[in-house]
Design an enzyme around this catalytic site. Structure first.
Site, mmCIF file in Angstrom:
data_model
loop_
_atom_site.group_PDB
_atom_site.id
_atom_site.type_symbol
_atom_site.label_atom_id
_atom_site.label_comp_id
_atom_site.label_asym_id
_atom_site.label_seq_id
_atom_site.Cartn_x
_atom_site.Cartn_y
_atom_site.Cartn_z
ATOM 1 N N LYS A 203 9.391 5.128 -14.507
ATOM 2 C CA LYS A 203 9.220 5.228 -16.051
ATOM 3 C C LYS A 203 8.875 6.811 -16.185
ATOM 4 C CE LYS A 203 6.619 3.336 -19.944
ATOM 5 N NZ LYS A 203 5.826 2.344 -20.425
ATOM 6 N N GLU A 209 4.738 9.269 -5.118
ATOM 7 C CA GLU A 209 5.264 8.262 -3.911
ATOM 8 C C GLU A 209 6.787 8.222 -4.279
ATOM 9 O OE1 GLU A 209 2.932 7.320 -5.893
ATOM 10 O OE2 GLU A 209 1.057 6.521 -4.700
ATOM 11 N N GLY A 264 4.982 -0.698 -17.350
ATOM 12 C CA GLY A 264 5.602 -0.654 -16.131
ATOM 13 C C GLY A 264 5.721 -2.146 -15.404
ATOM 14 N N ARG A 265 4.434 -2.817 -15.638
ATOM 15 C CA ARG A 265 4.243 -3.998 -14.906
ATOM 16 C C ARG A 265 4.994 -5.182 -15.706
ATOM 17 N NH1 ARG A 265 -0.282 -1.604 -16.597
ATOM 18 N NH2 ARG A 265 -1.393 -2.597 -18.224
ATOM 19 N N GLU A 350 -4.151 -4.925 -13.269
ATOM 20 C CA GLU A 350 -3.991 -3.629 -14.033
ATOM 21 C C GLU A 350 -3.996 -3.832 -15.560
ATOM 22 O OE1 GLU A 350 -0.056 -0.898 -13.783
ATOM 23 O OE2 GLU A 350 -1.492 -0.271 -12.325
ATOM 24 N N HIS A 381 -3.597 -22.183 7.171
ATOM 25 C CA HIS A 381 -3.854 -21.968 8.506
ATOM 26 C C HIS A 381 -4.585 -20.336 8.427
ATOM 27 C CE1 HIS A 381 -1.754 -25.311 9.868
ATOM 28 N NE2 HIS A 381 -0.901 -24.877 8.942
ATOM 29 N N LYS A 510 -4.883 9.603 -8.638
ATOM 30 C CA LYS A 510 -3.513 10.463 -8.589
ATOM 31 C C LYS A 510 -4.007 12.161 -8.589
ATOM 32 C CE LYS A 510 -0.486 7.153 -10.752
ATOM 33 N NZ LYS A 510 0.251 7.069 -12.059
#
Ligand code: F6P
Length: 546
Positions: A203, A209, A264-265, A350, A381, A510
């Site tokens: 966006k 990254e 974004g999410r 977030e 488990h 950041k």
């Protein structure tokens, strides 16, 4: 939240119900499943195994009413700037809406923008699926690589895994997210550059990254003989920062728009969903949207007591704020939902990991829960021991598709389902000292041995869980499930009085990483950080010196 009458009443209900087990509530109400379950959009929510009775439930719903959940909901769907710290609406619901009435943001009707973007996505899918999108050597695209992180990665990942049985036969979708070069190399090492299309999904087009990975993938193409003019055949971008995408070298025609009014999410429904559409076909992407739309309509129309997102949200608040739970587990009894928790972690944590309310006042009560979980039966488990015998309340949601996509393997899938149901039952029932004593006596243990072992084997039970059941995982049912959790998060934010749509907390990391990268990369850099960070930087440098 505390100023409302329902809050004080809920404290009393919690006190009262702490003396009654869930099993007792079932004894009092043999039809408890019928009373505390509901169906919507192809999902059944069984919330009967909760520390809840009619009075407490009514008061919980009263808290939702008193905190204005429904008017905030209408403000969100109506495009009000409810993301007030960024002066933006949150209109992910518009991306899957079929309403045609104008919906304006900053004076512009966004519905034509959405339709145009969807038409471009559809055309792109047709081009790739019909073998008309050719790479630099004239071969059709067969691999799509989404380069993105957070909401530009997790939603599409969950959907592609969730709908693996609906995969287009000619297109494989891959994801590169982390800056760790291993993430990229594992993917590139299995790809043919001639048939690979990269999608830079960002966006902001400023996420370190993503931009670094995109540069590395561009270099990979160039190292395999792709000249600059031909890069356009292997790169696309999905972003709201068109200028930076063009600056990177993406052809303008290969840039799909994102908008500020989609977080974004919450963006998998937008052009960020292109890898989904390429991976399963645009028609099935539309089915995904349709499932989410049906959950939207349910959220907007169902009365509180029959409203799945409201019930799920308020049950979370019941345990988080009145029973002092610290986390909430999502136990997905489906291999295809193995990454579902990762997406919901971002969606929930977030959004609701905030410490001030909408007015900026510090909260004097807990807000967002720690979301964790994973794939069942694997979790049995791994961490179910804590759920059964730990000493903290940890409510969980079981998410269970009933039918396998492989009919011949349905009996084995039935074992998976039996495990989900039995874990939920075991959490509720536990195992009493009497039952264990009988077992140990039957095994021939003497009284002393039994006395020593007994406290270690008692399973307290009385541990709450919800069960979300659907017949099968399909584009529609997965779309509805994802929207359900979006609206659950929204309901909780409304009750807590917080803004779920900003994320200022991620900025500091950041900023600091830019400075520390400089210190790591320059031997002569000043040791001007705190002693821990300086020490860690020294460790890195000595590791590189070998
Ligand atoms: O984690 C912060 C964040 O901004 C998320 O909200 C977002 O989904 C992710 O980083 C990626 O951001 P972008 O799509 O701008 O690269």
């Amino acid at each position: 939240m505390k100023q409302y009458a329902a809050y004080a009443q809920l404290i009393e209900h919690r006190q009262r119900l702490s003396h009654h087990s869930i099993c007792e509530l079932f004894e009092q109400q043999p039809d408890r499943f019928e009373r505390y379950s509901l169906q919507a959009t192809g999902w059944t929510l069984d919330y009967s195994k909760n520390r809840l009775d009619d009075q407490a439930l009514a008061t919980l719903l009263g808290l939702a009413e008193q905190t204005g959940v429904l008017s905030l909901r209408d403000a969100m769907f109506g495009g009000q700037p409810i993301n007030h710290t960024e002066q933006r609406p949150a209109l992910h619901t518009a991306l899957r809406s079929q309403h045609t009435a104008p919906l304006e943001v900053d004076g512009q009707d966004i519905r034509p923008l959405i339709r145009e973007a969807q038409q471009r996505m559809q055309r792109l899918c047709e081009q790739v699926h019909n073998g008309l999108w050719l790479g630099h050597s004239g071969k059709p695209i067969r691999n799509v690589v989404n380069i993105g992180i957070g909401g530009s990665f997790l939603g599409p990942l969950v959907v592609m895994q969730g709908l693996q049985n609906f995969q287009h036969p000619d297109v494989n979708v891959h994801f590169i997210a982390n800056i760790d070069p291993a993430d990229m190399l594992v993917t590139l090492n299995q790809l043919d550059p001639e048939t690979t299309l990269f999608i830079i999904a960002s966006k902001s087009f400023g996420t370190q990254e993503t931009t670094r990975n995109a540069e590395a993938c561009r270099k990979w193409l160039q190292n395999h003989g792709v000249t600059t003019p031909d890069l356009a055949k292997h790169f696309m971008a999905i972003t709201s920062n068109i200028d930076k995408a063009v600056e990177f070298g993406i052809a303008a025609d290969n840039i799909l728009p994102m908008w500020d009014w989609v977080g974004g999410r919450y963006s998998l429904w937008s052009t960020i969903g292109l890898p989904i559409a390429l991976g399963i076909g645009y028609d099935r992407f539309e089915q995904l949207l349709k499932g989410a739309r049906s959950m939207d309509l349910h959220f907007c129309e169902a009365p509180l007591e029959q409203n799945m997102p409201v019930l799920l949200g308020m049950l979370g608040i019941w345990y988080q704020n009145f029973w002092h739970a610290r986390s909430h587990g999502l136990l997905c009894y489906s291999y295809h939902l193995r990454s579902f928790v990762d997406h919901i972690q971002q969606l929930d944590m977030e959004s609701n990991g905030k410490n001030v309310n909408r007015l900026g006042t510090a909260l004097d009560y807990r807000s967002g829960a720690i979301i964790w979980g994973g794939e069942g039966c694997n979790g049995q488990h791994a961490y179910h021991q804590l759920l059964h015998q730990g000493n903290q309340l940890t409510p969980v949601d079981f998410i269970v598709p009933l039918r396998s996509h492989s009919p011949e393997h349905q009996p084995q899938h039935g074992i998976l389902v039996a495990n989900a149901f039995s874990q939920s039952q075991a959490l509720m029932q536990g195992k009493s000292s009497l039952q264990i004593t009988d077992e140990l006596q039957a095994q021939g243990l003497d009284d002393a041995a039994i006395e020593a072992l007994l406290p270690h084997k008692i399973i307290p039970g009385n541990r709450p869980s919800n069960s979300l059941i659907t017949e099968q995982l399909t584009p529609f049912s997965l779309g509805a499930l994802l929207a359900l959790y979006e609206h659950k998060v929204f309901v909780q934010a409304a009750v807590w009085g917080i803004n779920p749509f900003d994320q200022w907390g991620v900025e500091l990391g950041k900023q600091l990483s830019d400075t520390l990268l400089d210190r790591l990369q320059h031997p002569e850099a000043l040791a001007d950080q705190d002693s821990s960070t300086n020490g860690l930087i020294r460790l890195y440098k000595s590791a590189l010196d070998g």
